[in-house]
Scaffold this motif. Structure first.
Motif, short mmCIF file in Angstrom:
data_model
loop_
_atom_site.label_atom_id
_atom_site.label_comp_id
_atom_site.label_asym_id
_atom_site.label_seq_id
_atom_site.Cartn_x
_atom_site.Cartn_y
_atom_site.Cartn_z
N GLY A 39 10.56 35.42 -47.53
CA GLY A 39 10.78 34.84 -46.21
C GLY A 39 9.54 34.26 -45.57
N ASN A 40 8.44 34.21 -46.31
CA ASN A 40 7.19 33.65 -45.78
C ASN A 40 7.17 32.14 -45.93
OD1 ASN A 40 6.13 36.27 -45.40
ND2 ASN A 40 5.56 36.35 -47.54
N GLY A 41 6.52 31.48 -45.00
CA GLY A 41 6.30 30.05 -45.14
C GLY A 41 5.40 29.77 -46.32
N ILE A 42 5.54 28.61 -46.90
CA ILE A 42 4.72 28.21 -48.04
C ILE A 42 3.64 27.28 -47.54
CG2 ILE A 42 4.70 27.05 -50.27
CD1 ILE A 42 7.69 27.86 -50.52
N ARG A 43 2.41 27.71 -47.68
CA ARG A 43 1.28 26.90 -47.23
C ARG A 43 0.99 25.83 -48.28
NH1 ARG A 43 -2.68 31.80 -46.65
NH2 ARG A 43 -1.56 32.26 -48.55
N LEU A 49 9.05 17.99 -50.08
CA LEU A 49 10.27 18.81 -50.16
C LEU A 49 10.12 20.08 -49.33
CD1 LEU A 49 11.37 18.71 -53.90
CD2 LEU A 49 12.79 18.21 -51.93
N ILE A 50 8.99 20.74 -49.48
CA ILE A 50 8.74 21.99 -48.74
C ILE A 50 8.78 21.73 -47.25
CG2 ILE A 50 6.98 23.73 -48.23
CD1 ILE A 50 6.15 23.43 -51.23
N GLU A 51 8.13 20.64 -46.81
CA GLU A 51 8.09 20.33 -45.39
C GLU A 51 9.45 19.88 -44.87
OE1 GLU A 51 5.01 17.37 -45.39
OE2 GLU A 51 3.46 18.86 -45.00
N THR A 52 10.12 19.02 -45.60
CA THR A 52 11.41 18.47 -45.16
C THR A 52 12.46 19.56 -44.98
OG1 THR A 52 10.95 16.37 -46.25
CG2 THR A 52 13.26 16.84 -45.74
N PHE A 53 12.50 20.49 -45.92
CA PHE A 53 13.55 21.52 -45.90
C PHE A 53 13.05 22.87 -45.39
CE2 PHE A 53 14.97 18.41 -49.06
CZ PHE A 53 16.20 18.08 -48.50
N ASP A 54 11.83 22.90 -44.84
CA ASP A 54 11.25 24.16 -44.33
C ASP A 54 11.44 25.29 -45.32
OD1 ASP A 54 10.23 23.22 -41.90
OD2 ASP A 54 12.19 23.40 -40.94
N LEU A 55 11.08 25.03 -46.57
CA LEU A 55 11.29 26.03 -47.62
C LEU A 55 10.39 27.24 -47.40
CD1 LEU A 55 11.54 23.70 -50.75
CD2 LEU A 55 13.38 24.66 -49.37
N ILE A 56 10.89 28.38 -47.80
CA ILE A 56 10.16 29.64 -47.69
C ILE A 56 10.16 30.32 -49.06
CG2 ILE A 56 10.62 29.97 -45.23
CD1 ILE A 56 12.93 31.81 -45.99
N ASP A 57 9.29 31.30 -49.23
CA ASP A 57 9.29 32.01 -50.51
C ASP A 57 10.33 33.12 -50.51
OD1 ASP A 57 8.22 34.23 -49.19
OD2 ASP A 57 6.22 33.99 -49.99
N GLU A 58 10.38 33.87 -51.59
CA GLU A 58 11.42 34.89 -51.75
C GLU A 58 11.32 36.03 -50.74
OE1 GLU A 58 7.92 35.82 -54.30
OE2 GLU A 58 9.13 34.05 -54.06
#
Length: 137
Positions: free
Chosen positions: A126-130, A115-124
């Motif tokens: 604006g940082n990428g989630i490793r 999910l994180i990779e597919t939707f390029d999710l970020i944290d609150e």
């Protein structure tokens, strides 16, 4: 870095003043991750948030900021220090609260990483989630 990790396209900005729309426009559609020098994360991340609002797929990595190296250290410094003497100098990565939660959740349901990779999710912030701490092979 291109010589050592060729599977990625590496580009140096030269300074944070060069992280601007005019110079990045040609690569707007690429997935971009920037690695600011230690001590510069907050300033660079502000610019990243502005670029995200303009449609850039860009994230600001905190890997250098969260390392135990001194202020002013850059990603290449860390890479070479680790390669030079891996047994004497290790890189400790401090996970954000969001990343800690993701790690716990991924043990229950590993599809959260997809999910994180597919939707390029970020944290609150604006940082990428490793998804892993295995950055250097």
């Amino acid at each position: 870095m291109s010589l050592f990790i060729p599977e990625y396209k590496w580009m140096a900005t030269g300074s944070k003043q060069n992280l601007k729309l005019q110079l990045l426009q040609p690569i707007k559609k690429e997935n971009i991750v920037i690695y600011p020098d230690k001590g510069e994360f907050e300033d660079w991340n502000k610019k990243v948030v502005e670029l995200q609002k303009l449609g850039f797929k860009i994230k600001c990595s905190s890997i250098v900021e969260n390392s135990e190296f001194e202020t002013g250290t850059d990603l290449a410094d860390i890479y070479f220090a680790i390669r030079k003497d891996a047994s004497k100098k290790t890189l400790e990565i401090v996970l954000s609260e969001t990343e800690k939660k993701i790690q716990r959740l991924s043990k229950i349901n590993p599809f959260i990483i997809s999910l994180i990779e597919t939707f390029d999710l970020i944290d609150e912030k604006g940082n990428g989630i490793r998804k892993t701490c295995d950055y250097f092979k």
